[in-house]
Design an enzyme around this catalytic site. Structure first.
Site, PDB file in Angstrom:
ATOM      1  N   GLY A   1       0.785  -1.219   0.000  1.00 38.04           N
ATOM      2  CA  GLY A   1       0.000   0.000   0.000  1.00 38.04           C
ATOM      3  C   GLY A   1       0.820   1.274   0.000  1.00 38.04           C
TER       4      GLY A   1
ATOM      5  N   GLU B   1       2.138  -9.168  -9.716  1.00 37.12           N
ATOM      6  CA  GLU B   1       2.244  -7.795 -10.171  1.00 37.12           C
ATOM      7  C   GLU B   1       3.609  -7.563 -10.839  1.00 37.12           C
ATOM      8  OE1 GLU B   1       1.329  -5.066  -7.041  1.00 37.12           O
ATOM      9  OE2 GLU B   1      -0.764  -5.687  -6.987  1.00 37.12           O
TER      10      GLU B   1
ATOM     11  N   ARG C   1      -4.484 -12.818  -2.160  1.00 39.58           N
ATOM     12  CA  ARG C   1      -5.875 -12.541  -1.780  1.00 39.58           C
ATOM     13  C   ARG C   1      -6.647 -12.123  -3.019  1.00 39.58           C
ATOM     14  NH1 ARG C   1      -5.471  -7.094  -2.469  1.00 39.58           N
ATOM     15  NH2 ARG C   1      -3.515  -6.113  -1.832  1.00 39.58           N
TER      16      ARG C   1
END
Length: 437
Positions: A163, A273, A290
Site C-alpha cells: 500500500g 504484479e 488474496r
C-alpha cells in the site's frame, strides 16, 4: 463448508456475502461499533460485534474474530482484502481452530509476503524480476552496497509492506541515508518489521497484474492480465482489462504466472504484479495472496466469478465451466473525501455497468477506514465504448452529504492520455495533480 464468517467490511464483505448466498452457504458478518448499521451487517444471516471502531480493536483483532466464528458455529473464514487477508499467522490460527481459511496455505503466504524471499522464489521458476537485493536489509551500509552495484535511482521498500507504506525513491547516494531511515521507521510503525529490500527503480513503467487461480490438484490457471497504472501516491485509481502490452509479452506473463502458481503449490485466488516498459521488458514486483479490489474487471472479460471460485476451491469442489467472453472493462474507485451521512444517493445502471458498493441512503460513512466507498465498472466490446459508458455512469452518479472524487475521475477519463491509452504509473502525479494545485 456450510457457514462462512466474513472477516471484513464494506463493499468486499457485501460481495462475499452475495457469492455465499448464490452457493447456498450461510454467512456471518462481523462489525465494529462504527459499522453497526453497515450494509454487510444487514445482509448476512448473522452478525457479531467484534470491538471498537479502531481496526486494531476489531477487524485486526484475531482473538475476537476467531471467537465470533466459534460462537456462531462458522466453519470457514473469508478475509476479503486488506486487514488480515495476507496475514499468515491469522490463516494459521484459523486452521488450528478447525476453520477453513479461504485463501492460500500459511506457509505460502509467509513466503510470498516476504518480498525478498518472493523474488528468489519467482526467479527460481523463471519469472523475470527487477535487479535488487537478494535478502532483507536492516542497515544503510547494506543498502549502499546493493545500490552501488545496480546503480541509481533505486527504490527502498518494506519487506513486509504494501500500500505504498515504507517506500522511498532514492535518486542519488547522498539521499540514501535519510531516505532509507525514513522508510524503515515508517515500516516499523506500519508493520512492526524493520527489514527492507532495495530494487532498481524502473522509470515510467506500466503496472500490469496477472490474475491467477491455484487448484487443490496442483493445477494453475492464469486468467488474464489487467493494467493498474493509474495511481495516486501508490494507491490505484482506475484499472482496466485487458492491458495495452504487446501480445508476445502478454503470452509470456501468462505462461510464467501459471508456472509459478503450480511450482509454489498456490491455492486459491492471487495476483502477480509486474512493471512493464516495453516488449520483453517486464519485471516481477510482488504477489498478492488474496482477492484484489479490481477483480471485477477480470471477471467481466474472462467469464469467471472469482469470489465463488475462491469458495469452491476452499471447499474442495470443482469449478463450473466458465462463460467464454472477451471485450473490455474499466473500473473507477470512488473515494470519500470526508466522513458524514449519505443524504442523497443515485447509483448508475444500464447495459454494461456494474456497481460494487455498501452505500445506502442514510448510511454514515465513518472516518476510521479505507476511503473507497464504491467501484463503478463498465464493460463493452472495445475500450472506447467502455470509456464512454463509464463517463456516462459517473455523470449519473449522485452521492450527497459527503465529498467524493467523482469530479476527478470524470476529468481523468477525458484526458487525451487516457483516451490514447498512453500513460504510466506516475501520470496522475506528474500531469494532473500539478494542474489542480
Amino acid at each position: 463448508m456450510e457457514k462462512v464468517l466474513i472477516a471484513n467490511r464494506g463493499e468486499i464483505a457485501v460481495r462475499i456475502i452475495r457469492a455465499c448466498q448464490e452457493l447456498g452457504l450461510n454467512t456471518v458478518a462481523v462489525y465494529s461499533t462504527a459499522d453497526r448499521d453497515a450494509l454487510h451487517v444487514k445482509l448476512a444471516d448473522e452478525a457479531v460485534c467484534i470491538g471498537a471502531a479502531s481496526p486494531t480493536k476489531s477487524y485486526l483483532n484475531m482473538t475476537n474474530l476467531l471467537g465470533a466464528a466459534q460462537i456462531t458455529g462458522a466453519d470457514a473464514i473469508h478475509p476479503g482484502y486488506g486487514f488480515l487477508s495476507e496475514n499468515a499467522e491469522f490463516a494459521e490460527q484459523c486452521l488450528k481452530a478447525g476453520l477453513t481459511f479461504i485463501g492460500p496455505r500459511p506457509e505460502t503466504m509467509r513466503l510470498l509476503g516476504d518480498k525478498a524471499r518472493a523474488r528468489e522464489a519467482m526467479k527460481a521458476v523463471g519469472v523475470p524480476v527487477t535487479p535488487g537485493s537478494d535478502k532483507e536489509l536492516t542497515s544503510v551500509t547494506e543498502a549502499q552496497a546493493i545500490a552501488t552495484e545496480i546503480g541509481y535511482p533505486v527504490m527502498v521498500k518494506a519487506a513486509a509492506g504494501g500500500g505504498g507504506k515504507g517506500m522511498r525513491l532514492i535518486e542519488t547516494q547522498a539521499q540514501l541515508q535519510e531516505g532509507f531511515t525514513m522508510a524503515q521507521n515508517e515500516a516499523v510503525k506500519a508493520f512492526g518489521n524493520n527489514e527492507m529490500y532495495l530494487e532498481k527503480f524502473i522509470e515510467r513503467p506500466r503496472h500490469i497484474e496477472v490474475q491467477v487461480l491455484g487448484l487443490a490438484d496442483g493445477t494453475g490457471i492464469a486468467i488474464g492480465e489487467r493494467d493498474c497504472s493509474l495511481q495516486n501516491h501508490h494507491q490505484k485509481v482506475v484499472e482496466e482489462a485487458p492491458s495495452n502490452i504487446d501480445p508476445a509479452t502478454r503470452e509470456h506473463l501468462l505462461e510464467v504466472s501459471k508456472r509459478a502458481v503450480e511450482e509454489l503449490h498456490y491455492l486459491g485466488a492471487g495476483t502477480l504484479e509486474f512493471l512493464y516498459t516495453g516488449p520483453n521488458q517486464v519485471y516481477f514486483m510482488e504477489m498478492n495472496t488474496r482477492i484484489q479490489v479490481e477483480h471485477p474487471i477480470s471477471e467481466l472479460v474472462s467469464g469467471w466469478d472469482l469470489v465463488k471460485a475462491q469458495l469452491l476451491i476452499a471447499a474442495g469442489k470443482p469449478l463450473p465451466e466458465r462463460t467464454a467472453t472477451n471485450g473490455y472493462s474499466i473500473e473507477c474507485r470512488v473515494n470519500a473525501e470526508s466522513a458524514g451521512t449519505i443524504t442523497g444517493l443515485h447509483l448508475p445502471g444500464g447495459n454494461g455497468i456494474r456497481v460494487d458498493t455498501a452505500l445506502y441512503q442514510g448510511y454514515k460513512v465513518p472516518p476510521n477506514y479505507d476511503s473507497m466507498i464504491a467501484k463503478i465498472i463498465s464493460y463493452a466490446p472495445d475500450r472506447e465504448t467502455a470509456r464512454r459508458k463509464l463517463m456516462v455512469a459517473i455523470n449519473e452518479t449522485v452521492i450527497s452529504g459527503i465529498q467524493t472524487n467523482l469530479d476527478f475521475l470524470n476529468e481523468l477519463l477525458q484526458t487525451e492520455q487516457f483516451k490514447q491509452n498512453d500513460f504510466d504509473i506516475d501520470f496522475i502525479e506528474r500531469e494532473l495533480l500539478p494542474q489542480q494545485a
